[in-house]
Design an enzyme around this catalytic site. Structure first.
Site, PDB file in Angstrom:
ATOM      1  N   ASN A 164       0.876  -1.179   0.000  1.00  0.00           N
ATOM      2  CA  ASN A 164       0.000   0.000   0.000  1.00  0.00           C
ATOM      3  C   ASN A 164       0.909   1.224   0.000  1.00  0.00           C
ATOM      4  OD1 ASN A 164      -1.838   2.018   0.484  1.00  0.00           O
ATOM      5  ND2 ASN A 164      -2.653   1.149   2.379  1.00  0.00           N
ATOM      6  N   ARG A 192      -2.671  -2.003  -3.386  1.00  0.00           N
ATOM      7  CA  ARG A 192      -3.800  -1.095  -3.309  1.00  0.00           C
ATOM      8  C   ARG A 192      -3.616  -0.044  -4.409  1.00  0.00           C
ATOM      9  NH1 ARG A 192      -5.569   1.986   1.913  1.00  0.00           N
ATOM     10  NH2 ARG A 192      -7.640   2.509   1.227  1.00  0.00           N
ATOM     11  N   HIS A 247     -12.329   4.298  -0.628  1.00  0.00           N
ATOM     12  CA  HIS A 247     -12.331   3.419   0.567  1.00  0.00           C
ATOM     13  C   HIS A 247     -13.053   2.099   0.288  1.00  0.00           C
ATOM     14  CE1 HIS A 247     -11.786   7.246   3.180  1.00  0.00           C
ATOM     15  NE2 HIS A 247     -10.629   6.605   3.090  1.00  0.00           N
ATOM     16  N   LEU A 286     -14.313   6.278   9.266  1.00  0.00           N
ATOM     17  CA  LEU A 286     -13.829   7.543   9.825  1.00  0.00           C
ATOM     18  C   LEU A 286     -12.384   7.391  10.265  1.00  0.00           C
ATOM     19  CD1 LEU A 286     -16.940   8.278  12.118  1.00  0.00           C
ATOM     20  CD2 LEU A 286     -16.628   8.869   9.695  1.00  0.00           C
ATOM     21  N   ARG A 328      -8.479  17.507   4.872  1.00  0.00           N
ATOM     22  CA  ARG A 328      -9.252  17.826   3.657  1.00  0.00           C
ATOM     23  C   ARG A 328     -10.590  18.486   4.019  1.00  0.00           C
ATOM     24  NH1 ARG A 328      -8.897  11.896   1.051  1.00  0.00           N
ATOM     25  NH2 ARG A 328      -7.322  11.419   2.609  1.00  0.00           N
ATOM     26  N   MET A 388      -7.761  13.495  15.819  1.00  0.00           N
ATOM     27  CA  MET A 388      -8.917  13.629  16.700  1.00  0.00           C
ATOM     28  C   MET A 388      -8.530  13.558  18.176  1.00  0.00           C
ATOM     29  SD  MET A 388     -12.064  14.169  16.856  1.00  0.00           S
ATOM     30  CE  MET A 388     -13.110  13.820  15.481  1.00  0.00           C
ATOM     31  N   GLY A 419     -13.601   5.764  13.889  1.00  0.00           N
ATOM     32  CA  GLY A 419     -14.812   4.947  14.044  1.00  0.00           C
ATOM     33  C   GLY A 419     -14.613   3.786  15.005  1.00  0.00           C
ATOM     34  N   GLU A 445      -8.253  -3.630   5.405  1.00  0.00           N
ATOM     35  CA  GLU A 445      -8.068  -3.453   3.959  1.00  0.00           C
ATOM     36  C   GLU A 445      -6.959  -4.355   3.432  1.00  0.00           C
ATOM     37  OE1 GLU A 445      -8.012   0.577   5.331  1.00  0.00           O
ATOM     38  OE2 GLU A 445      -8.848   1.258   3.441  1.00  0.00           O
TER      39      GLU A 445
HETATM   40  P1  AMP Z   1      -6.808   5.754  10.062  1.00  0.00           P
HETATM   41  O1  AMP Z   1      -6.619   6.706   8.931  1.00  0.00           O
HETATM   42  O2  AMP Z   1      -7.957   4.826   9.884  1.00  0.00           O
HETATM   43  O3  AMP Z   1      -5.545   5.042  10.479  1.00  0.00           O
HETATM   44  O4  AMP Z   1      -7.209   6.656  11.331  1.00  0.00           O
HETATM   45  C1  AMP Z   1      -6.289   7.579  11.865  1.00  0.00           C
HETATM   46  C2  AMP Z   1      -7.009   8.529  12.784  1.00  0.00           C
HETATM   47  O5  AMP Z   1      -7.717   7.808  13.810  1.00  0.00           O
HETATM   48  C3  AMP Z   1      -6.040   9.406  13.555  1.00  0.00           C
HETATM   49  O6  AMP Z   1      -5.764  10.553  12.829  1.00  0.00           O
HETATM   50  C4  AMP Z   1      -6.793   9.730  14.827  1.00  0.00           C
HETATM   51  O7  AMP Z   1      -7.446  10.967  14.664  1.00  0.00           O
HETATM   52  C5  AMP Z   1      -7.857   8.661  14.947  1.00  0.00           C
HETATM   53  N1  AMP Z   1      -7.756   7.895  16.189  1.00  0.00           N
HETATM   54  C6  AMP Z   1      -7.009   6.800  16.434  1.00  0.00           C
HETATM   55  N2  AMP Z   1      -7.199   6.372  17.715  1.00  0.00           N
HETATM   56  C7  AMP Z   1      -8.087   7.218  18.281  1.00  0.00           C
HETATM   57  C8  AMP Z   1      -8.685   7.334  19.582  1.00  0.00           C
HETATM   58  N3  AMP Z   1      -8.410   6.462  20.556  1.00  0.00           N
HETATM   59  N4  AMP Z   1      -9.546   8.342  19.801  1.00  0.00           N
HETATM   60  C9  AMP Z   1      -9.822   9.235  18.831  1.00  0.00           C
HETATM   61  N5  AMP Z   1      -9.301   9.175  17.586  1.00  0.00           N
HETATM   62  C10 AMP Z   1      -8.436   8.199  17.315  1.00  0.00           C
END
Ligand code: AMP
Length: 400
Positions: free
Chosen positions: A13, A97, A186, A214, A246, A289, A335, A387
């Site tokens: 990826n 990917r 996605h 998310l 974004r 977040m 999420g 994924e």
């Molecule tokens: P991903 O792109 O699916 O890897 O998600 C990454 C994002 O998940 C990070 O930028 C964080 O904002 C969020 N994230 C990961 N763990 C947590 C958590 N325990 N609480 C809130 N947000 C989280």
């Protein structure tokens, strides 16, 4: 025909500055993860990290030698490490990917010279992603010429959306001749969720489900009997929800205003929309977040509230596309891990029949779980996405 039992499947990826890998071993059931890792900081200060399947670090941010600091050096280093741990075993197939399959690829495809040239034609549709997906394919054609490679597309899951959900209100020729239409992204994540949903909730799998992916990039999709019928992302991965950096959906008139009145050029606007907006731009603090939730800044709260409110509004829109909703699924980094965001979204969806069980929502786990109350009309789930496993499965079934 698929790869044989115990053969190795390499999943790649790749992005502009990083290449992630996962190495799976085939089994009678699903491919089993053996190792994963990444090369990051490409073109700046490339570093290599590798872990085993239980997440234990085997290599921690080791400098990748070389003067070019490019994808080629990073992939060679990665392969040398992989060859060391697999001890003479052969990689049977490599799955990649690939963000955009255009209108041509709605299924995974074995890479040939002709496929590479078709993928190159899609670069204008995803200039920030597609070139970086193609680069490792070409490098690996040179390094491992006998190993078949399979391109797995993030757009493919959405390819059969009804035409109405693929169109913009532009003159029809733009969709037919220029490919300017809503593709959705996605898709590998949604396809994984659709593949496990039947074991989790048969009613949702046969009925109407809205999935919220998310993460750093965020989107949502409406699934009718596990098939994608509408999604929030469109021509590019910019439309729909606000994301880490974004904007999400924005009036196209704003772009014209930036161009004509603020005299920004195309590159500056691209940077603004893709890299300086969303949670980062609205908060002025971070795209993560976790940082926003830890902050007491009013702008951090504003960014979170905007993110939540757009998810709520898109849920209404996707539920309308489905003519009702049986289940709501949360997945990806936010999420899966952020009970506060899930609670805030669900609290504004009571009108739709969503009632969350606060104790179930507070549980932290890597397993799929139901978080809605017994009397919730809509079943709400957290389902961790995978994924990489989806790519391994597709690569495995695609090779003849
Ligand atoms: P991903 O792109 O699916 O890897 O998600 C990454 C994002 O998940 C990070 O930028 C964080 O904002 C969020 N994230 C990961 N763990 C947590 C958590 N325990 N609480 C809130 N947000 C989280």
């Amino acid at each position: 025909m698929t790869t044989k039992q115990n053969e190795l499947i390499l999943v790649i990826n790749a992005g502009s500055s990083s290449i992630k890998f996962s190495l799976f071993e085939n089994s009678a059931a699903d491919p089993v993860l053996l190792y994963k890792g990444l090369a990051e900081g490409i073109y700046v200060d490339p570093k290599f990290t590798a872990k085993d399947a239980s997440d234990a670090k085997l290599v921690s941010a080791e400098a990748i030698p070389g003067s070019a600091k490019n994808h080629d050096e990073a992939l060679r280093h990665m392969l040398a490490w992989i060859n060391g741990v697999i001890n003479g075993r052969k990689i049977a197939v490599i799955g990649h990917r690939v963000v955009h399959g255009g209108t041509k690829f709605s299924q995974p495809v074995v890479v040939t010279a002709e496929v590479v040239s078709e993928l190159e034609k899609l670069i204008p549709l995803a200039p920030l992603h597609e070139p970086h997906n193609i680069t490792p394919i070409k490098i690996l054609q040179g390094l491992l010429p006998d190993v078949p490679q399979v391109a797995c597309f993030d757009t493919a899951f959405h390819a059969n959306q009804p035409e109405l959900n693929q169109l913009y209100g532009l003159p029809y020729e733009f969709s037919q001749q220029e490919g300017i239409r809503r593709y959705g992204f996605h898709g590998l994540s949604y396809e994984y969720i659709a593949s496990v949903l039947p074991q989790i909730d048969a009613r949702a799998a046969e009925g109407r489900t809205v999935v919220c992916h998310l993460g750093n990039g965020s989107s949502m999709a409406a699934l009718q009997a596990c098939k994608g019928i509408a999604s929030t992302m469109g021509f590019t991965a910019l439309e729909g929800l606000p994301m880490g950096t974004r904007t999400g959906s924005i009036d196209a008139g704003v772009v014209l205003h930036l161009l004509n009145h603020l005299k920004m050029d195309a590159k500056q606007i691209e940077d603004l929309l893709y890299k300086k907006s969303g949670l980062l731009g609205m908060s002025g603090i971070s795209s993560d977040m976790r940082d926003l939730e830890a902050s007491d800044s009013p702008r951090a709260k504003l960014a979170i509230d905007y993110f939540v409110s757009r998810i709520v509004r898109e849920t209404g829109s996707l539920a309308a596309a489905l003519q009702g909703i049986d289940a709501l699924v949360f997945t990806a980094g936010i999420g899966e891990n952020d009970a506060l965001t899930r609670a805030a979204v669900c609290a504004q969806l009571g009108w739709l029949g969503v009632i969350v069980d606060p104790a179930a929502n507070a549980v932290r786990s890597g397993e799929p779980r139901r978080i809605s109350a017994e009397d919730s009309k809509v079943a709400v789930y957290v389902i961790p996405t995978n994924e990489e496993l989806m790519i391994a499965r597709q690569a495995n079934t695609c090779v003849a």
